[in-house]
Design an enzyme around this catalytic site. Sequence first.
Site, PDB file in Angstrom:
ATOM      1  N   GLU A  38     -20.710 -15.975   6.666  1.00  0.00           N
ATOM      2  CA  GLU A  38     -19.529 -16.735   7.045  1.00  0.00           C
ATOM      3  C   GLU A  38     -19.460 -18.064   6.290  1.00  0.00           C
ATOM      4  OE1 GLU A  38     -16.836 -15.938   8.892  1.00  0.00           O
ATOM      5  OE2 GLU A  38     -16.132 -17.919   8.301  1.00  0.00           O
ATOM      6  N   THR A  82     -11.348 -14.676   6.852  1.00  0.00           N
ATOM      7  CA  THR A  82     -12.316 -13.583   7.039  1.00  0.00           C
ATOM      8  C   THR A  82     -11.648 -12.218   6.903  1.00  0.00           C
ATOM      9  OG1 THR A  82     -13.887 -14.761   8.448  1.00  0.00           O
ATOM     10  CG2 THR A  82     -13.765 -12.405   8.745  1.00  0.00           C
ATOM     11  N   HIS A 197     -19.578 -21.748  10.688  1.00  0.00           N
ATOM     12  CA  HIS A 197     -18.108 -21.766  10.693  1.00  0.00           C
ATOM     13  C   HIS A 197     -17.582 -23.147  11.076  1.00  0.00           C
ATOM     14  CE1 HIS A 197     -13.955 -20.827  11.626  1.00  0.00           C
ATOM     15  NE2 HIS A 197     -14.105 -19.585  11.195  1.00  0.00           N
ATOM     16  N   ASP A 256     -17.724 -15.038   2.456  1.00  0.00           N
ATOM     17  CA  ASP A 256     -16.356 -14.560   2.669  1.00  0.00           C
ATOM     18  C   ASP A 256     -15.289 -15.488   2.085  1.00  0.00           C
ATOM     19  OD1 ASP A 256     -16.659 -16.497   4.706  1.00  0.00           O
ATOM     20  OD2 ASP A 256     -15.558 -15.330   6.200  1.00  0.00           O
ATOM     21  N   HIS A 257     -15.529 -16.797   2.136  1.00  0.00           N
ATOM     22  CA  HIS A 257     -14.536 -17.753   1.615  1.00  0.00           C
ATOM     23  C   HIS A 257     -15.123 -19.146   1.641  1.00  0.00           C
ATOM     24  CE1 HIS A 257     -13.922 -18.742   5.841  1.00  0.00           C
ATOM     25  NE2 HIS A 257     -13.700 -17.462   6.079  1.00  0.00           N
TER      26      HIS A 257
END
Length: 425
Positions: A38, A82, A197, A256-257
């Site tokens: 994440e 996500t 996150h 993911d990013h």
Amino acid sequence: SGTDTQQALDFTKKNYAVPNEKYFGIAKNKNVIYIHLESFQQYLVNFKLNGEEVTPNINKFFKDKETIAFDNYFHQVGQGKTSDAEMMLENSLYGLASGSAFTSKGDNVYQSQPAILGHHGYDSAVFHGNTRSFWNRDAVYKEFGIKNFFDSSYYDMNENDTLNYGLKDKPFFTESIPMLETLKQPFYAKFITLSNHFPYPISAEDATIDGANSGDSTVDGSFQTARYLDEALGQFMTYLKKSGLYDNSVIVMYGDHYGTSDNRSDALGKVLGDDDVTDFDVAQLQRVPLMIHVPGVDGFVDHSYGGQVDTLPTVLHLLGIDSKDYLQFGTDLLSTTHNQTIPFRNGNFVSNTVSYIGGKYYDQKTGTVLTDEQVTDEMKEQHNYVNNVLGFSDKVLQQDLLRFYTPEGFTPTKRSDYTYGNNST
Ligand code: GP9
Ligand code: MN
């Protein structure tokens, strides 16, 4: 319509990159384990904060003698974050220009990785410590052909073990193991982590290193949550090795990013030692890790430019499944004809030679803006490709074009075959 489908297929056929013989099928029938890191960006790999590695276990995996790692691999997500990353990795289709395709196109027909592998005898499961309706996963996963979805209803969501979006990564991996062991081999399994996150909260007890010192509490805390994720992974790796799964599985770890949004780049720059973060730098910061552990392979760091849409054809080819007949927009990263022009969802792009950001072309090596005269036909062609590929991908999702095409040997997924959720508690 059928004609639009044919045009999209023609486009992907023309772009198809033939598998590299050296790697095609070397992981045939192995389990496939995805670990979704994440909000994890490439700059964290091998990064030292206050003289200490932030993510020693991930660094170890990056350097593992059987890991093929990519250091010029970019996330390509839009607003779907996500869910866009998942869309790209499972389908080699882009997310949409706005919103989340998981939410708006959750009922489309897909020919996704879990379904493809299902036709090759694979069991499948996704593990995630949040409620199954988040990002509309409980609908779209059925279209993807995911047989088991272990969402928060399967985990002990007590107050101590949860924070922010759901279950903390350490109890998440610990509790996942017995459920993983119910799967039939070979299996596809995806673990979607949560603790790293935004806004990166962490308890005093879980924070085992000091944060950074930029003055932006989210940027500073993210190094502590990244360490927590890394420790959780370290424990899971120990299990994978002890159980023998490590030597019997392709293990794909990916970011993911971005974890830090553009408007906090200056704070991040302070920590990374860049006191003038330009638009060009921000684009370069969109690198995320991709590390593929393949039992028996001679690992190395591959410097090719790649993006999230390229992951699926790469993995399928390692498993000995040709992606040729599937409508996928990425190309195999290990192919000698892999396309190194990497579109972002907003129409910008990066490549091994040139970046296009906010209407300007930049030399990829020096980061200097090119004059009109310096922009070559080839660069314009790259730009053209970017517009075309995004346009075709949008059409596939907007018009649900996979309805009109079924690859040979593929049976369309039936939503009614799947039920999710643990009602026993
Ligand atoms: C939620 C998690 C986070 O279940 O996957 O999604 P994001 O906010 O990163 O898109
Ligand atoms: Mn995310």
